[in-house]
Design a protein around this motif. Structure first.
Motif, PDB file in Angstrom:
ATOM      1  N   SER A  59      19.568 -21.635  34.397  1.00  0.00           N
ATOM      2  CA  SER A  59      20.970 -22.040  33.973  1.00  0.00           C
ATOM      3  C   SER A  59      20.957 -23.582  33.595  1.00  0.00           C
ATOM      4  O   SER A  59      19.999 -24.254  34.334  1.00  0.00           O
ATOM      5  CB  SER A  59      21.943 -21.442  34.338  1.00  0.00           C
ATOM      6  N   ASP A  69      30.071 -22.240  32.014  1.00  0.00           N
ATOM      7  CA  ASP A  69      29.770 -21.273  30.996  1.00  0.00           C
ATOM      8  C   ASP A  69      29.637 -21.544  29.424  1.00  0.00           C
ATOM      9  O   ASP A  69      29.422 -21.110  28.495  1.00  0.00           O
ATOM     10  CB  ASP A  69      30.813 -20.180  30.932  1.00  0.00           C
ATOM     11  N   ILE A  92      17.273 -14.002  34.313  1.00  0.00           N
ATOM     12  CA  ILE A  92      18.359 -14.435  33.222  1.00  0.00           C
ATOM     13  C   ILE A  92      18.349 -15.770  32.846  1.00  0.00           C
ATOM     14  O   ILE A  92      17.970 -16.628  33.631  1.00  0.00           O
ATOM     15  CB  ILE A  92      19.791 -14.040  34.019  1.00  0.00           C
ATOM     16  N   LYS A  94      20.302 -18.434  30.718  1.00  0.00           N
ATOM     17  CA  LYS A  94      21.852 -18.375  30.140  1.00  0.00           C
ATOM     18  C   LYS A  94      22.115 -19.860  29.880  1.00  0.00           C
ATOM     19  O   LYS A  94      21.794 -20.940  30.372  1.00  0.00           O
ATOM     20  CB  LYS A  94      22.859 -17.821  30.882  1.00  0.00           C
ATOM     21  N   ASN A  95      23.053 -20.033  28.921  1.00  0.00           N
ATOM     22  CA  ASN A  95      23.667 -21.483  28.292  1.00  0.00           C
ATOM     23  C   ASN A  95      22.778 -22.288  27.868  1.00  0.00           C
ATOM     24  O   ASN A  95      23.069 -23.853  28.089  1.00  0.00           O
ATOM     25  CB  ASN A  95      24.511 -21.966  29.690  1.00  0.00           C
ATOM     26  N   ALA A  99      16.967 -20.418  24.066  1.00  0.00           N
ATOM     27  CA  ALA A  99      16.854 -19.748  25.283  1.00  0.00           C
ATOM     28  C   ALA A  99      14.915 -19.485  25.242  1.00  0.00           C
ATOM     29  O   ALA A  99      14.657 -20.033  26.527  1.00  0.00           O
ATOM     30  CB  ALA A  99      17.494 -18.320  25.517  1.00  0.00           C
ATOM     31  N   LYS A 119      17.906 -10.884  30.655  1.00  0.00           N
ATOM     32  CA  LYS A 119      19.114 -11.237  30.043  1.00  0.00           C
ATOM     33  C   LYS A 119      19.006 -12.584  29.418  1.00  0.00           C
ATOM     34  O   LYS A 119      18.998 -13.582  30.242  1.00  0.00           O
ATOM     35  CB  LYS A 119      20.369 -10.782  30.888  1.00  0.00           C
ATOM     36  N   ASP A 121      21.530 -14.871  27.363  1.00  0.00           N
ATOM     37  CA  ASP A 121      22.931 -14.824  27.036  1.00  0.00           C
ATOM     38  C   ASP A 121      23.465 -16.627  26.875  1.00  0.00           C
ATOM     39  O   ASP A 121      22.925 -17.415  27.454  1.00  0.00           O
ATOM     40  CB  ASP A 121      23.732 -14.660  28.116  1.00  0.00           C
ATOM     41  N   ASN A 122      24.350 -16.602  25.839  1.00  0.00           N
ATOM     42  CA  ASN A 122      25.193 -17.699  25.581  1.00  0.00           C
ATOM     43  C   ASN A 122      24.246 -19.009  25.009  1.00  0.00           C
ATOM     44  O   ASN A 122      24.519 -19.973  25.571  1.00  0.00           O
ATOM     45  CB  ASN A 122      25.809 -18.083  26.615  1.00  0.00           C
ATOM     46  N   CYS A 145      24.513 -15.443  21.079  1.00  0.00           N
ATOM     47  CA  CYS A 145      23.713 -16.617  20.659  1.00  0.00           C
ATOM     48  C   CYS A 145      24.149 -17.065  19.296  1.00  0.00           C
ATOM     49  O   CYS A 145      24.723 -16.051  18.318  1.00  0.00           O
ATOM     50  CB  CYS A 145      22.362 -16.395  20.832  1.00  0.00           C
TER      51      CYS A 145
END
Length: 205
Positions: A59, A69, A92, A94-95, A99, A119, A121-122, A145
């Motif tokens: 992240s 976030d 994971i 994320k952010n 990705a 995962k 995500d975002n 996304c």
């Protein structure tokens, strides 16, 4: 070749690059925080060995309440042309801005990237971008996304028991949840490449 244990978090400034023919193995429970200017660039191999109880987490490094976030907090993980034998398990991501990006086929019989119980995500721009590459994913979530999965200029892809969805309030969904094509346009010329893409028992929403 090196293995990161999970005794301390890792903070990446500038960038991290795994060289050709080298490998980075990241143990279960590791947390990697990347600065806004710090992509993960993989020319060799990346292997994560997360578990259901202890995921590996990538992240951004802004953990304060107003930023933790936000999408596009860091660039993402880029698997370049010479990269091969990448396996991400219970991981994971994320952010990120993008990705996971995979470029070109790996040059051996294995998928360029295997995603198992991951995962993504975002991500601001895209969760997965494959450019004439190969990705095998199972039991993974690609969510929230700008574009969740973009398969460009052919390649070989397999998604099994995956969920591809968008419901976040952080992002305006800018493009299709899923795009798959067998061509690229460069300098006004169109190039094509063989495309194989299997989506088995997946939810696309």
């Amino acid at each position: 070749n090196i293995t990161w244990p999970n005794n301390l978090p890792y903070v990446i400034l500038g960038r991290l690059q795994v060289d050709t023919n080298a490998s980075l193995t990241i143990q279960a429970g590791c947390k990697i925080y990347s600065h806004a200017d710090a992509p993960f660039i993989i020319d060799g191999s990346l292997v994560t060995t997360g578990t259901k109880q202890e995921n590996v987490v990538f992240s951004g490094d802004r953990l304060d309440e107003n930023y933790k976030d936000l999408p596009a907090s860091w660039p993402g993980i880029y698997f370049r042309g010479g990269s091969k034998n990448n396996v991400l398990t219970y991981t994971i991501i994320k952010n990120a801005y993008q990705a996971v990006v995979a470029e070109q086929l790996p040059g051996n019989a294995n998928p360029k990237i295997i995603l198992h119980q991951c995962k993504l995500d975002n991500a601001y721009d895209a969760g997965i971008i494959g450019v004439n590459s190969s990705i095998q994913a199972d039991n993974s979530l690609i969510s929230n996304c700008g574009k969740n999965i973009s398969i460009l200029y052919g390649g070989d892809y397999s998604f099994t028991n995956c969920t591809v969805t968008a419901y976040s309030s952080f992002l305006n969904h800018k493009g299709p949840v899923l795009t798959a094509n067998n061509f690229a346009v460069q300098n006004g010329a169109t190039f094509t490449a063989d495309l194989g893409a299997i989506f088995r028992n997946c939810i696309i929403w």
